[in-house]
Write a protein that holds these residues in place. Structure first.
Motif, PDB file in Angstrom:
ATOM      1  N   CYS A  26       0.811  -1.227   0.000  1.00  0.00           N
ATOM      2  CA  CYS A  26       0.000   0.000   0.000  1.00  0.00           C
ATOM      3  C   CYS A  26       0.840   1.270   0.000  1.00  0.00           C
ATOM      4  O   CYS A  26       0.553   2.219  -0.741  1.00  0.00           O
ATOM      5  CB  CYS A  26      -0.896   0.035   1.239  1.00  0.00           C
ATOM      6  N   ASN A  27       1.867   1.306   0.842  1.00  0.00           N
ATOM      7  CA  ASN A  27       2.508   2.587   1.142  1.00  0.00           C
ATOM      8  C   ASN A  27       3.642   2.988   0.213  1.00  0.00           C
ATOM      9  O   ASN A  27       3.886   4.180   0.031  1.00  0.00           O
ATOM     10  CB  ASN A  27       2.988   2.597   2.602  1.00  0.00           C
ATOM     11  N   PHE A  28       4.348   2.035  -0.387  1.00  0.00           N
ATOM     12  CA  PHE A  28       5.408   2.465  -1.301  1.00  0.00           C
ATOM     13  C   PHE A  28       4.826   3.229  -2.502  1.00  0.00           C
ATOM     14  O   PHE A  28       5.331   4.309  -2.852  1.00  0.00           O
ATOM     15  CB  PHE A  28       6.276   1.299  -1.764  1.00  0.00           C
ATOM     16  N   PRO A  29       3.770   2.730  -3.151  1.00  0.00           N
ATOM     17  CA  PRO A  29       3.182   3.514  -4.249  1.00  0.00           C
ATOM     18  C   PRO A  29       2.592   4.846  -3.778  1.00  0.00           C
ATOM     19  O   PRO A  29       2.494   5.785  -4.569  1.00  0.00           O
ATOM     20  CB  PRO A  29       2.075   2.602  -4.797  1.00  0.00           C
ATOM     21  N   SER A  30       2.214   4.912  -2.510  1.00  0.00           N
ATOM     22  CA  SER A  30       1.650   6.159  -1.964  1.00  0.00           C
ATOM     23  C   SER A  30       2.712   7.240  -1.844  1.00  0.00           C
ATOM     24  O   SER A  30       2.480   8.392  -2.214  1.00  0.00           O
ATOM     25  CB  SER A  30       1.043   5.897  -0.586  1.00  0.00           C
ATOM     26  N   PHE A  31       3.874   6.862  -1.334  1.00  0.00           N
ATOM     27  CA  PHE A  31       4.933   7.835  -1.064  1.00  0.00           C
ATOM     28  C   PHE A  31       5.951   7.958  -2.195  1.00  0.00           C
ATOM     29  O   PHE A  31       6.593   9.000  -2.345  1.00  0.00           O
ATOM     30  CB  PHE A  31       5.658   7.472   0.234  1.00  0.00           C
ATOM     31  N   PHE A  32       6.102   6.900  -2.992  1.00  0.00           N
ATOM     32  CA  PHE A  32       7.108   6.900  -4.055  1.00  0.00           C
ATOM     33  C   PHE A  32       6.489   6.440  -5.376  1.00  0.00           C
ATOM     34  O   PHE A  32       6.880   5.406  -5.936  1.00  0.00           O
ATOM     35  CB  PHE A  32       8.282   5.988  -3.673  1.00  0.00           C
ATOM     36  N   PRO A  33       5.536   7.179  -5.900  1.00  0.00           N
ATOM     37  CA  PRO A  33       4.849   6.733  -7.123  1.00  0.00           C
ATOM     38  C   PRO A  33       5.757   6.663  -8.342  1.00  0.00           C
ATOM     39  O   PRO A  33       5.629   5.747  -9.164  1.00  0.00           O
ATOM     40  CB  PRO A  33       3.747   7.790  -7.305  1.00  0.00           C
ATOM     41  N   GLU A  34       6.684   7.614  -8.476  1.00  0.00           N
ATOM     42  CA  GLU A  34       7.569   7.623  -9.649  1.00  0.00           C
ATOM     43  C   GLU A  34       8.537   6.446  -9.617  1.00  0.00           C
ATOM     44  O   GLU A  34       8.790   5.799 -10.637  1.00  0.00           O
ATOM     45  CB  GLU A  34       8.331   8.940  -9.718  1.00  0.00           C
ATOM     46  N   THR A  35       9.088   6.161  -8.437  1.00  0.00           N
ATOM     47  CA  THR A  35      10.006   5.021  -8.310  1.00  0.00           C
ATOM     48  C   THR A  35       9.269   3.710  -8.550  1.00  0.00           C
ATOM     49  O   THR A  35       9.813   2.785  -9.151  1.00  0.00           O
ATOM     50  CB  THR A  35      10.669   5.017  -6.922  1.00  0.00           C
ATOM     51  N   ALA A  94       8.590   1.966   3.475  1.00  0.00           N
ATOM     52  CA  ALA A  94       7.953   3.203   3.011  1.00  0.00           C
ATOM     53  C   ALA A  94       7.090   3.818   4.101  1.00  0.00           C
ATOM     54  O   ALA A  94       6.965   5.046   4.189  1.00  0.00           O
ATOM     55  CB  ALA A  94       7.118   2.925   1.765  1.00  0.00           C
ATOM     56  N   SER A  95       6.486   2.984   4.948  1.00  0.00           N
ATOM     57  CA  SER A  95       5.690   3.509   6.058  1.00  0.00           C
ATOM     58  C   SER A  95       6.579   4.313   7.007  1.00  0.00           C
ATOM     59  O   SER A  95       6.205   5.411   7.433  1.00  0.00           O
ATOM     60  CB  SER A  95       5.010   2.366   6.819  1.00  0.00           C
ATOM     61  N   CYS A  96       7.746   3.754   7.332  1.00  0.00           N
ATOM     62  CA  CYS A  96       8.710   4.478   8.169  1.00  0.00           C
ATOM     63  C   CYS A  96       9.145   5.770   7.485  1.00  0.00           C
ATOM     64  O   CYS A  96       9.190   6.835   8.108  1.00  0.00           O
ATOM     65  CB  CYS A  96       9.944   3.621   8.431  1.00  0.00           C
TER      66      CYS A  96
END
Length: 337
Positions: free
Chosen positions: A114-123, A282-284
């Motif tokens: 859930c959270n990696f695409p939330s915070f790092f969409p381009e990566t 990514a949550s951290c």
């Protein structure tokens, strides 16, 4: 040294106060993991970080003790969480609202969580396109189910895992590549399909660059004991990393911030003493950025040669967009290469 066996038995507590002295939550209420009657009342205030387990001389698995209490409370409440404040989490995660199965293909898929695409969409997009081009991999945007499981909802946990496992087998998937340490540790052993870390997959494919400088690492809660994901990351480091010890949690653990917002803000204290450090959760990364820790960076963009910082302002919108994302066709991807 022989590894200590862990037991979810709070009655073994000798009240040495080590857990209380090392845990901000237990310290706030002046209790030990063996004070079960009080803990039952405060079960949803615990961050489930496992700090008490790390220091317990009797091998008590405090995290599991608390989780067992939550599960019992849910059973006694007819399958519903007995505490208020989790409506939005359950609305989104119980049957993940932003699930996107349009890009499942091949035998191996990327599972960003859930959270990696939330915070790092381009990566996320960059990595997905590389893996599609180099290894024919697809991508599945879904929730692993851990947030729901940590609320004590055992039936929902089983339903989520069963649905995910069946869906992947229907699609012929044989390998799930996780980007999130929570997803990795939660799904490994629950799915009938092989689960591996993205760092191991990158190494297998000969992708990613080594980090030249000495790395300082803040390990996320689920990887602190076994450090499985960290071992895979070490391939991309120039030497053994300095691992930051003694910092309890980023503040997101166990969904406890709903009950303990002030305590959640204090959980990362000590990280400000480090000039710069990496995390691999990514949550951290998002939580620490929101709390003003500008010295924190996620290590995956660094390995991929990206400079993206956590997008804390549009994280929910980014998650929604992931639910609508459609990859370029295989032929277009092949032509790009």
């Amino acid at each position: 040294m022989k590894k200590q066996v862990k037991y979810a038995d709070a009655e073994a507590c000798v009240h040495c106060h080590l857990c209380r002295n090392h845990c901000a939550f237990l310290g706030k209420y002046g209790i030990d993991i063996g004070d079960t009657e009080r803990l039952k009342e405060l079960a949803y205030h615990c961050f489930l970080c496992g700090r008490c387990t790390e220091v317990c001389p009797r091998g008590i698995d405090g995290r599991q003790v608390i989780l067992n209490m939550r599960q019992k409370a849910v059973r006694e409440n007819g399958g519903r969480v007995p505490e208020k404040g989790y409506g939005m989490l359950l609305w989104e995660k119980r049957d993940y609202r932003f699930r996107n199965e349009k890009n499942i293909r091949g035998k191996s898929i990327l599972f960003p969580g859930c959270n990696f695409p939330s915070f790092f969409p381009e990566t996320t997009r960059y990595l997905a396109e590389i893996l599609a081009r180099e290894a024919g991999m697809g991508i599945l945007f879904d929730c692993c189910g851990k947030p729901v499981a940590e609320l004590g909802m055992e039936d929902e946990e089983r339903r989520i895992i069963t649905r995910l496992d069946q869906r992947l087998k229907e699609k012929g998937i044989e390998e799930v590549v996780t980007m999130c340490p929570n997803c990795y540790h939660f799904l490994k052993g629950r799915l009938s399909i092989e689960v591996k870390t993205v760092y191991r997959k990158l190494r297998e494919l000969g992708l990613g660059k080594k980090i030249a400088e000495k790395a300082v690492i803040f390990p996320p809660c689920p990887d602190r004991e076994e450090k499985e994901m960290l071992r895979d990351i070490c391939y991309f480091l120039s030497g053994e990393p300095d691992v930051l010890e003694g910092v309890q949690c980023c503040g997101l653990g166990g969904c406890a911030g709903v009950k303990e917002p002030e305590l959640a803000g204090k959980m990362p204290q000590g990280l400000e003493d480090s000039k710069s450090f990496f995390t691999y959760c990514a949550s951290c990364s998002g939580s620490l950025t929101r709390k003003g820790y500008r010295n924190a960076s996620h290590i995956l963009p660094e390995i991929l040669g990206r400079t993206e910082r956590p997008d804390v302002k549009k994280s929910v919108l980014n998650r929604i967009k992931a639910g609508c994302w459609k990859e370029k066709s295989y032929e277009k991807r092949k032509n790009m290469g």
